[in-house]
Design a protein around this motif. Sequence first.
Motif, PDB file in Angstrom:
ATOM      1  N   SER A 102       0.833  -1.207   0.000  1.00 53.25           N
ATOM      2  CA  SER A 102       0.000   0.000   0.000  1.00 53.25           C
ATOM      3  C   SER A 102       0.868   1.258   0.000  1.00 53.25           C
ATOM      4  CB  SER A 102      -0.928   0.008   1.222  1.00 53.25           C
ATOM      5  OG  SER A 102      -1.832  -1.081   1.167  1.00 53.25           O
ATOM      6  N   LEU A 103       1.970   1.228   0.748  1.00 48.80           N
ATOM      7  CA  LEU A 103       2.899   2.360   0.758  1.00 48.80           C
ATOM      8  C   LEU A 103       3.540   2.547  -0.617  1.00 48.80           C
ATOM      9  CD1 LEU A 103       4.667   1.843   4.214  1.00 48.80           C
ATOM     10  CD2 LEU A 103       3.142   3.737   3.585  1.00 48.80           C
ATOM     11  N   THR A 104       3.858   1.423  -1.267  1.00 50.44           N
ATOM     12  CA  THR A 104       4.447   1.480  -2.613  1.00 50.44           C
ATOM     13  C   THR A 104       3.481   2.143  -3.598  1.00 50.44           C
ATOM     14  OG1 THR A 104       5.749  -0.530  -2.218  1.00 50.44           O
ATOM     15  CG2 THR A 104       5.368   0.083  -4.511  1.00 50.44           C
ATOM     16  N   ILE A 105       2.222   1.733  -3.548  1.00 51.39           N
ATOM     17  CA  ILE A 105       1.205   2.314  -4.424  1.00 51.39           C
ATOM     18  C   ILE A 105       0.932   3.771  -4.037  1.00 51.39           C
ATOM     19  CG2 ILE A 105      -1.209   2.165  -5.175  1.00 51.39           C
ATOM     20  CD1 ILE A 105       0.501  -0.079  -6.305  1.00 51.39           C
ATOM     21  N   PHE A 106       0.978   4.067  -2.748  1.00 46.49           N
ATOM     22  CA  PHE A 106       0.710   5.432  -2.267  1.00 46.49           C
ATOM     23  C   PHE A 106       1.740   6.413  -2.815  1.00 46.49           C
ATOM     24  CE2 PHE A 106       0.823   8.724   1.198  1.00 46.49           C
ATOM     25  CZ  PHE A 106      -0.423   9.260   0.914  1.00 46.49           C
ATOM     26  N   VAL A 107       2.989   5.998  -2.908  1.00 49.84           N
ATOM     27  CA  VAL A 107       4.030   6.844  -3.496  1.00 49.84           C
ATOM     28  C   VAL A 107       3.705   7.117  -4.963  1.00 49.84           C
ATOM     29  CG1 VAL A 107       6.474   6.957  -4.171  1.00 49.84           C
ATOM     30  CG2 VAL A 107       5.840   6.109  -1.901  1.00 49.84           C
ATOM     31  N   PHE A 211       2.612 -14.179  -0.359  1.00 56.06           N
ATOM     32  CA  PHE A 211       1.261 -14.193  -0.927  1.00 56.06           C
ATOM     33  C   PHE A 211       0.626 -12.801  -0.906  1.00 56.06           C
ATOM     34  CE2 PHE A 211      -3.167 -14.020   0.566  1.00 56.06           C
ATOM     35  CZ  PHE A 211      -3.816 -14.327  -0.627  1.00 56.06           C
ATOM     36  N   ALA A 212       0.640 -12.150   0.255  1.00 57.69           N
ATOM     37  CA  ALA A 212      -0.040 -10.861   0.404  1.00 57.69           C
ATOM     38  C   ALA A 212       0.624  -9.774  -0.434  1.00 57.69           C
ATOM     39  CB  ALA A 212      -0.069 -10.453   1.877  1.00 57.69           C
ATOM     40  N   TRP A 213       1.950  -9.832  -0.579  1.00 62.32           N
ATOM     41  CA  TRP A 213       2.656  -8.853  -1.414  1.00 62.32           C
ATOM     42  C   TRP A 213       2.157  -8.939  -2.858  1.00 62.32           C
ATOM     43  CZ3 TRP A 213       5.997  -4.805  -1.121  1.00 62.32           C
ATOM     44  CH2 TRP A 213       6.673  -4.445  -2.293  1.00 62.32           C
ATOM     45  N   ASN A 214       2.140 -10.157  -3.404  1.00 64.19           N
ATOM     46  CA  ASN A 214       1.706 -10.347  -4.788  1.00 64.19           C
ATOM     47  C   ASN A 214       0.209 -10.099  -4.970  1.00 64.19           C
ATOM     48  OD1 ASN A 214       4.280 -11.028  -5.587  1.00 64.19           O
ATOM     49  ND2 ASN A 214       3.933 -13.225  -5.570  1.00 64.19           N
ATOM     50  N   PHE A 215      -0.577 -10.632  -4.036  1.00 63.33           N
ATOM     51  CA  PHE A 215      -2.028 -10.532  -4.164  1.00 63.33           C
ATOM     52  C   PHE A 215      -2.510  -9.088  -4.028  1.00 63.33           C
ATOM     53  CE2 PHE A 215      -6.305 -10.628  -2.168  1.00 63.33           C
ATOM     54  CZ  PHE A 215      -7.007 -11.162  -3.243  1.00 63.33           C
ATOM     55  N   THR A 216      -1.949  -8.343  -3.079  1.00 62.92           N
ATOM     56  CA  THR A 216      -2.338  -6.944  -2.908  1.00 62.92           C
ATOM     57  C   THR A 216      -1.987  -6.139  -4.150  1.00 62.92           C
ATOM     58  OG1 THR A 216      -1.922  -7.120  -0.526  1.00 62.92           O
ATOM     59  CG2 THR A 216      -2.123  -4.911  -1.415  1.00 62.92           C
ATOM     60  N   GLN A 217      -0.822  -6.439  -4.714  1.00 56.71           N
ATOM     61  CA  GLN A 217      -0.352  -5.720  -5.894  1.00 56.71           C
ATOM     62  C   GLN A 217      -1.243  -5.957  -7.111  1.00 56.71           C
ATOM     63  OE1 GLN A 217       4.038  -4.973  -7.800  1.00 56.71           O
ATOM     64  NE2 GLN A 217       3.556  -7.057  -7.226  1.00 56.71           N
ATOM     65  N   SER A 218      -1.560  -7.232  -7.369  1.00 55.67           N
ATOM     66  CA  SER A 218      -2.311  -7.552  -8.593  1.00 55.67           C
ATOM     67  C   SER A 218      -3.801  -7.743  -8.350  1.00 55.67           C
ATOM     68  CB  SER A 218      -1.738  -8.822  -9.235  1.00 55.67           C
ATOM     69  OG  SER A 218      -1.836  -9.913  -8.342  1.00 55.67           O
ATOM     70  N   PHE A 221      -4.909  -3.921  -6.140  1.00 51.93           N
ATOM     71  CA  PHE A 221      -4.600  -2.634  -6.775  1.00 51.93           C
ATOM     72  C   PHE A 221      -4.556  -2.678  -8.302  1.00 51.93           C
ATOM     73  CE2 PHE A 221      -2.692  -1.745  -2.496  1.00 51.93           C
ATOM     74  CZ  PHE A 221      -3.558  -0.720  -2.166  1.00 51.93           C
ATOM     75  N   GLY A 222      -4.678  -3.871  -8.888  1.00 48.78           N
ATOM     76  CA  GLY A 222      -4.782  -3.966 -10.339  1.00 48.78           C
ATOM     77  C   GLY A 222      -3.505  -3.667 -11.090  1.00 48.78           C
ATOM     78  N   ALA A 223      -2.353  -3.955 -10.484  1.00 49.35           N
ATOM     79  CA  ALA A 223      -1.068  -3.729 -11.151  1.00 49.35           C
ATOM     80  C   ALA A 223      -0.496  -5.053 -11.642  1.00 49.35           C
ATOM     81  CB  ALA A 223      -0.097  -3.056 -10.182  1.00 49.35           C
TER      82      ALA A 223
END
Length: 286
Positions: A102-107, A211-218, A221-223
């Motif tokens: 979430s911090l990565t996407i927030f930036v 799991f959560a790193w990949n799943f949250t990202q794709s 957040f749709g990345a």
Amino acid sequence: MKALTTKQKIFKSPITKMILALLVFMAVVIIGQQIASRLLTLTPLDKDYRNLLKGLLVSSACVFSYILFFKKYDKRTITEFATKGIVKNISLGILISVILQSLTIFVMYLNGSYSIVNTNPVSFVLIPFAIMFTVAIIEEILVRGIIFRILEEKLGSYISLTISSVLFGVFHLANPHGTLLSSICIIMAGFLFGAAFIYSRNLWLPIALHFAWNFTQSGIFGAITSGNEKTNSLFEAKIQGPEIITGGEFGPEGSIQAIVFCALATILFLILIHKQNKIIKPHWKR
């Protein structure tokens, strides 16, 4: 004490154990996927639910084969998959990775590089959930459960952590659209997952992190994740801007901020590990 024969020494060596474990594990993964796919095609289930069940079946086979192999080979209780503390480890891993991603996407959002254009039904996350859950189980058993853990028996925590993390990065070199920055981030993620294993001595924590790193990202957040094709997601997003911030076609995990956040989390784990005296020294320093 009775001296070991040459055959026994070879059988008990870390290299032999690692090679045999990798061969057995990869055979289970490949055969398990084939069997699960063929069995599920016989059911009237929707494709999404078949993929979800396939992921769960293959993941279960991976965990079971790991436990059975090392229980027989090492003649010990397999604490890496202990149920004691499983809820804590999984919850902690998911929480940490959701925050980091979430911090990565927030930036990216602050830079004007990320915006949500549509919200999909929750059912859209089934495919990425199944994919990311299976990938996390397979890769964490392979890299942390087999390679890192067996190397650590002789080389100690730090050397084994470095070797396994670099190998984790090498394994992802074949992914499309890789860059120097994305390679550094994957290696840093390897350090994070490895440090999490040292801290917990339980594979559920790095599995949950992965799991959560990949799943949250794709899935959320749709990345794009690791340069692979974009999956269905809860949010459809428009991502544009400098590659150093967005990760380009490799995905946000190939960005500079992802490296920084993973590094900070790794450092925190290592501080806790040292405070709790969980670092294993190389065999020549014991």
